[in-house]
Write a protein that holds these residues in place. Structure first.
Motif, short mmCIF file in Angstrom:
data_model
loop_
_atom_site.label_atom_id
_atom_site.label_comp_id
_atom_site.label_asym_id
_atom_site.label_seq_id
_atom_site.Cartn_x
_atom_site.Cartn_y
_atom_site.Cartn_z
N CYS A 183 17.60 67.52 50.02
CA CYS A 183 16.15 67.81 50.04
C CYS A 183 15.39 66.51 49.93
O CYS A 183 15.91 65.51 49.43
N ARG B 119 5.24 71.35 47.34
CA ARG B 119 5.83 71.40 48.68
C ARG B 119 5.38 70.17 49.47
O ARG B 119 4.31 69.61 49.18
N CYS C 171 11.37 70.45 44.12
CA CYS C 171 10.16 71.23 43.86
C CYS C 171 10.18 71.72 42.40
O CYS C 171 11.25 72.01 41.86
N TYR D 297 9.66 74.42 40.82
CA TYR D 297 10.13 75.75 40.41
C TYR D 297 11.59 76.00 40.80
O TYR D 297 12.15 77.05 40.50
N CYS D 298 12.22 75.02 41.47
CA CYS D 298 13.50 75.28 42.16
C CYS D 298 14.71 75.18 41.24
O CYS D 298 14.87 74.19 40.53
N ASN E 137 12.14 74.07 56.62
CA ASN E 137 10.90 73.77 55.89
C ASN E 137 9.90 73.08 56.79
O ASN E 137 10.25 72.12 57.50
N GLY F 105 18.76 73.82 49.22
CA GLY F 105 18.56 72.62 50.01
C GLY F 105 17.64 72.84 51.23
O GLY F 105 16.97 73.85 51.35
N THR F 106 17.69 71.85 52.10
CA THR F 106 16.86 71.91 53.30
C THR F 106 17.71 71.64 54.54
O THR F 106 17.78 70.49 55.01
N HIS G 143 12.74 66.06 47.96
CA HIS G 143 12.45 65.88 46.54
C HIS G 143 12.73 67.21 45.85
O HIS G 143 13.05 68.18 46.53
#
Ligand code: SF4
Length: 376
Positions: A13, A134, A17, A19-20, A97, A63-64, A15
Motif C-alpha cells: 500500500c 485516503r 489508512c 482505520y485499516c 483504489n 493491500g492495494t 500508506h
C-alpha cells in the motif's frame, strides 16, 4: 467437479489508512521475492489439489493490488492457469483504489483477464476522505469508475463506509446518490468499525475522535437498505447489494461454505474441513516458503459442530438457510431445537420463510448478530 475459489493477497500500500486492520505494508523492496514465493505456493497447492476442482473465482485483495503493474498481476494469473482448471465463466476480481490507475492501466488489467473491479471509494465528500486518510479525492473516485467502464469493465463494485464521526444522514445520502450516478453493478456498504491496533482506535482512546452511537449506526444502515433496494440493488448479505445477476461469486463461495485456497501473506484457506492461515508478515511468509515450501502459520480441523454453526451463521447473513440443505448436511436436530424461535422471528417480521429457505428481512439484517446469538 468440486467448485473452488482462489484468493491472492497483495499486501503493498501507499500508506496505512487510519482505520485499516488488514495486513498491509508500505515497503516495496521485497516485491519480486514476494512474486516468487506466491508462484511457489501456487505450484504447491496446484500439484496437490487441482485435478478434481473447477475454479469459479479468483480474487486479488489487499493491500492495494491495483498498485502493482498489470504484468505483475498477469504473472500470478498465468501461474494459476497453469495449475488450476478455470470455469469458462470465471469471475476474476481486482481490488482497485482510485489514484493508483489511469485508463491505460485499466485497459491493461482488462486485457490480462480481470473482469470485475472492486473499487475502494469509501466516500464522495472531501472532508470524509481526508479523515479516512485516503489518497484520492472525490473527482478521482468518479473518474476511476467512468474510465473502468470505458476500459471494458461491465461488473464494478464500489465500497462505501458509513457512520463516520459526525457524518449526518444528509451526507450519507449524498454518498449514496453520487454512487448511483456511476455505472456500477454492486455496492458494499460497511459501517466504520473500530478495530484494535488501528490508528483510529488510538485517536478514540486519546479522546481526539468521537464515534457515533449504535442506534445512529442502525438508523443509517436501515436507510441504506431501503435506499438501495429502491434503486434495484438487492441485498444478498449484511453489507452487500447487487443488481440482479451481479452478486459476487467470490463472496458467495465464502458464504456458501465452499472450499477456497488463499495465497500470500495473511491469506486463509478452507479445504476438506480443514482451515489454515499464512503468516501475516512478509518476511516470515517468504522465509517459510523458502524453508518449507508453504507459508502456513497455523491450522485447525473444523468439527461437525463448528461446521454447523458456521453454516447457519454464513447462510443466514447471506442467501438464507436452506432447510433441506441443512438437513442433508447436518440432520434435523438443529431445526427441531430452534423451530419455536424461528417461528417467533417470522411472526415478528425479522425472518421470512420462502420455499424452504429462511431469510432475514430488512429489520432482521439490522439485528442479525443478536438473532444468531439466540440460536441453540
Ligand atoms: S488502502 Fe486499503 S489495505 Fe491499504 S491501508 Fe488503506 S484500507 Fe488498508
Amino acid at each position: 467437479m468440486k467448485e473452488i475459489a482462489l484468493y491472492i493477497h497483495i499486501p503493498f500500500c501507499d500508506h496505512k489508512c487510519i482505520y485499516c486492520d488488514f495486513y498491509s505494508i508500505t515497503n516495496y523492496t521485497n516485491e519480486s521475492n514476494y512474486l516468487k514465493a506466491i508462484s511457489q505456493e501456487i505450484n504447491h497447492y496446484g500439484n496437490l489439489n487441482s485435478e478434481d476442482k473447477k475454479v469459479i473465482s479468483v480474487f486479488f485483495g489487499g493491500g492495494t493490488p491495483s498498485f502493482m503493474s498489470p504484468e505483475y498481476i498477469g504473472t500470478i494469473l498465468n501461474e494459476l492457469m497453469r495449475y488450476f482448471h478455470f470455469a469458462y465463466d470465471i469471475e476474476i476480481t481486482l481490488e482497485t483504489n482510485p489514484g493508483t490507475v489511469d485508463k491505460k492501466k485499466l485497459i491493461q488489467f482488462r486485457n490480462i483477464g480481470i473482469n470485475r473491479l472492486s473499487v475502494g471509494i469509501q466516500s464522495f465528500i472531501e472532508e470524509e476522505l481526508k479523515f479516512l486518510t485516503r489518497i484520492h479525492d472525490a473527482d478521482t473516485a468518479r473518474r476511476t469508475i467512468i474510465e473502468a467502464k470505458e476500459a471494458g469493465f461491465d461488473n464494478i463494485n464500489l465500497d462505501l463506509i458509513f457512520n463516520l464521526p459526525k457524518q449526518s444522514k444528509e451526507n450519507w445520502l449524498y454518498n449514496l446518490d453520487e454512487a448511483m450516478k456511476l455505472p456500477i453493478t454492486h455496492i458494499s456498504a460497511y459501517s466504520l468499525i473500530l478495530e484494535a491496533g488501528t490508528i483510529l482506535n488510538k485517536m478514540v482512546l486519546d479522546g481526539k475522535v468521537e464515534m457515533q452511537d449504535e442506534d445512529y449506526d442502525a438508523e443509517l444502515y436501515e436507510i441504506t437498505i431501503k435506499y438501495l433496494e429502491g434503486k434495484g440493488f438487492r441485498q444478498y448479505e449484511v453489507s452487500n447489494f447487487a443488481l440482479p445477476g451481479f452478486e459476487c461469486v467470490h463472496n458467495n463461495a465464502y458464504w456458501g461454505s465452499k472450499d477456497y485456497i488463499g495465497f500470500g501473506t495473511s491469506a486463509h484457506s478452507y479445504l476438506n474441513s480443514k482451515r489454515w492461515w499464512n503468516y501475516s508478515s512478509l518476511n516470515l511468509y517468504i522465509e517459510a516458503m523458502n524453508k518449507k515450501g508453504i507459508g502456513v502459520a497455523g491450522s485447525e480441523l473444523i468439527s461437525m459442530e463448528q461446521q454447523l454453526e458456521e453454516y447457519v451463521m454464513l447462510s443466514l447473513r447471506s442467501s438464507g438457510i436452506s432447510l433441506s440443505e441443512l438437513e442433508k448436511r447436518f440432520g434435523g436436530e438443529w431445526f427441531n431445537k430452534n423451530e419455536i424461535l424461528l417461528n417467533q422471528l417470522v411472526n415478528s417480521n425479522y425472518l421470512r420463510k420462502d420455499a424452504g429457505i429462511v431469510k432475514l428481512t430488512a429489520s432482521g439484517y439490522a439485528i442479525c448478530d443478536e438473532i444468531l446469538k439466540n440460536f441453540d
